[in-house]
Design a protein around this motif. Sequence first.
Motif, PDB file in Angstrom:
ATOM      1  N   ASP A  18      10.940 -47.971-112.937  1.00 43.58           N
ATOM      2  CA  ASP A  18      11.894 -47.408-111.988  1.00 43.58           C
ATOM      3  C   ASP A  18      12.276 -45.971-112.335  1.00 43.58           C
ATOM      4  O   ASP A  18      12.294 -45.083-111.470  1.00 43.58           O
ATOM      5  CB  ASP A  18      13.163 -48.252-111.939  1.00 43.58           C
ATOM      6  N   ALA A  19      12.605 -45.729-113.593  1.00 41.82           N
ATOM      7  CA  ALA A  19      13.067 -44.396-113.990  1.00 41.82           C
ATOM      8  C   ALA A  19      11.960 -43.360-113.862  1.00 41.82           C
ATOM      9  O   ALA A  19      12.202 -42.214-113.464  1.00 41.82           O
ATOM     10  CB  ALA A  19      13.601 -44.438-115.423  1.00 41.82           C
ATOM     11  N   ARG A  44      18.539 -48.586-104.260  1.00 45.30           N
ATOM     12  CA  ARG A  44      17.750 -47.597-104.978  1.00 45.30           C
ATOM     13  C   ARG A  44      16.272 -47.942-104.747  1.00 45.30           C
ATOM     14  O   ARG A  44      15.937 -49.051-104.319  1.00 45.30           O
ATOM     15  CB  ARG A  44      18.043 -47.623-106.480  1.00 45.30           C
ATOM     16  N   GLU A  82      21.192 -56.597-109.840  1.00 42.29           N
ATOM     17  CA  GLU A  82      20.285 -56.697-108.700  1.00 42.29           C
ATOM     18  C   GLU A  82      20.326 -58.095-108.096  1.00 42.29           C
ATOM     19  O   GLU A  82      20.397 -59.085-108.820  1.00 42.29           O
ATOM     20  CB  GLU A  82      18.850 -56.376-109.120  1.00 42.29           C
ATOM     21  N   GLY A 136      16.044 -41.535-107.667  1.00 45.82           N
ATOM     22  CA  GLY A 136      17.449 -41.905-107.598  1.00 45.82           C
ATOM     23  C   GLY A 136      18.153 -41.127-106.508  1.00 45.82           C
ATOM     24  O   GLY A 136      17.530 -40.395-105.727  1.00 45.82           O
ATOM     25  N   VAL A 137      19.455 -41.270-106.447  1.00 44.35           N
ATOM     26  CA  VAL A 137      20.221 -40.557-105.422  1.00 44.35           C
ATOM     27  C   VAL A 137      20.416 -39.090-105.825  1.00 44.35           C
ATOM     28  O   VAL A 137      20.343 -38.725-107.002  1.00 44.35           O
ATOM     29  CB  VAL A 137      21.596 -41.213-105.203  1.00 44.35           C
ATOM     30  N   SER A 138      20.666 -38.244-104.821  1.00 45.99           N
ATOM     31  CA  SER A 138      20.965 -36.831-105.056  1.00 45.99           C
ATOM     32  C   SER A 138      22.459 -36.651-105.331  1.00 45.99           C
ATOM     33  O   SER A 138      23.270 -37.536-105.063  1.00 45.99           O
ATOM     34  CB  SER A 138      20.562 -35.998-103.831  1.00 45.99           C
ATOM     35  N   GLY A 185      12.759 -48.696-106.524  1.00 52.72           N
ATOM     36  CA  GLY A 185      12.136 -49.075-107.773  1.00 52.72           C
ATOM     37  C   GLY A 185      10.627 -48.919-107.690  1.00 52.72           C
ATOM     38  O   GLY A 185      10.061 -48.682-106.617  1.00 52.72           O
ATOM     39  N   THR A 187      19.000 -44.658-101.704  1.00 51.93           N
ATOM     40  CA  THR A 187      17.596 -44.425-101.338  1.00 51.93           C
ATOM     41  C   THR A 187      16.970 -45.794-101.141  1.00 51.93           C
ATOM     42  O   THR A 187      17.173 -46.708-101.949  1.00 51.93           O
ATOM     43  CB  THR A 187      16.835 -43.649-102.431  1.00 51.93           C
ATOM     44  N   CYS A 188      16.223 -45.966-100.047  1.00 53.60           N
ATOM     45  CA  CYS A 188      15.718 -47.305 -99.746  1.00 53.60           C
ATOM     46  C   CYS A 188      14.501 -47.243 -98.828  1.00 53.60           C
ATOM     47  O   CYS A 188      14.143 -46.188 -98.296  1.00 53.60           O
ATOM     48  CB  CYS A 188      16.807 -48.165 -99.099  1.00 53.60           C
ATOM     49  N   ASP A 229      20.934 -38.278 -99.013  1.00 49.39           N
ATOM     50  CA  ASP A 229      20.536 -39.409 -99.859  1.00 49.39           C
ATOM     51  C   ASP A 229      21.376 -39.465-101.131  1.00 49.39           C
ATOM     52  O   ASP A 229      20.885 -39.839-102.188  1.00 49.39           O
ATOM     53  CB  ASP A 229      19.054 -39.345-100.190  1.00 49.39           C
TER      54      ASP A 229
END
Length: 214
Positions: free
Chosen positions: A160-161, A143, A116, A166-168, A145, A177-178, A173
């Motif tokens: 975050d998790a 991503r 990051e 997350g992304v597909s 968070g 993702t943002c 997306d």
Amino acid sequence: MTAAGVSLYYMGWNLGIRSPWRNAIGLARSSSPSGTFARYSPGPILDRSPEDPYTLSYPHVLRFGSGDWRMWYGSNVAPAVGNADMQHVIKQARSVDGVHWTRDGKTVIGFANEAEYALARPSVTKIGDNLLMCFACRGASYRIGAAISRDGGLSWKRYDAEIGLGVSESGWDSEMTCYPALFWHKTRLWLAHNGNGYGATGFGLAVWEGSLPL
């Protein structure tokens, strides 16, 4: 929304010389949500300072009561000369009137790992006595968070998790993702966010259906 109307905090952008760009934070006000907004002042209300020497961005403000305004915003802690030198974190400022702000320059959300190098666009909401923040994390790609504070925003722990954004595997997306935006509608917590190309195809909506460690 206050007795004085609606306050809109925003980021302004302009070209730099030593750095390719720099941002500052401005304020506009309207007498009602449907009214016309006018700038509070010709210049920004938060600009570069010893606490934020390079740039400021993406403010999010919550009012906790009379004389207690809190802002979370992005701040570069190194000159922005390419991604390798960018170190963009999230900090906090406080105010008694929503106009004049104090800040100590301390990072409240930092990097989760060495990949990051930029955190941006914080969005904060209250959940009981705690605060939930979502934000964009930039490493190999963007991503979303998340972090939780149990002390009014002074300290945060990342989850975050657990937020599950997350992304597909495919679609709009699947690459990134943002730029999240949290909001409550009735009794449900929603999040609007951009996908591939920073939102080239529009934005999506997600609704929280799990449980947070609050």
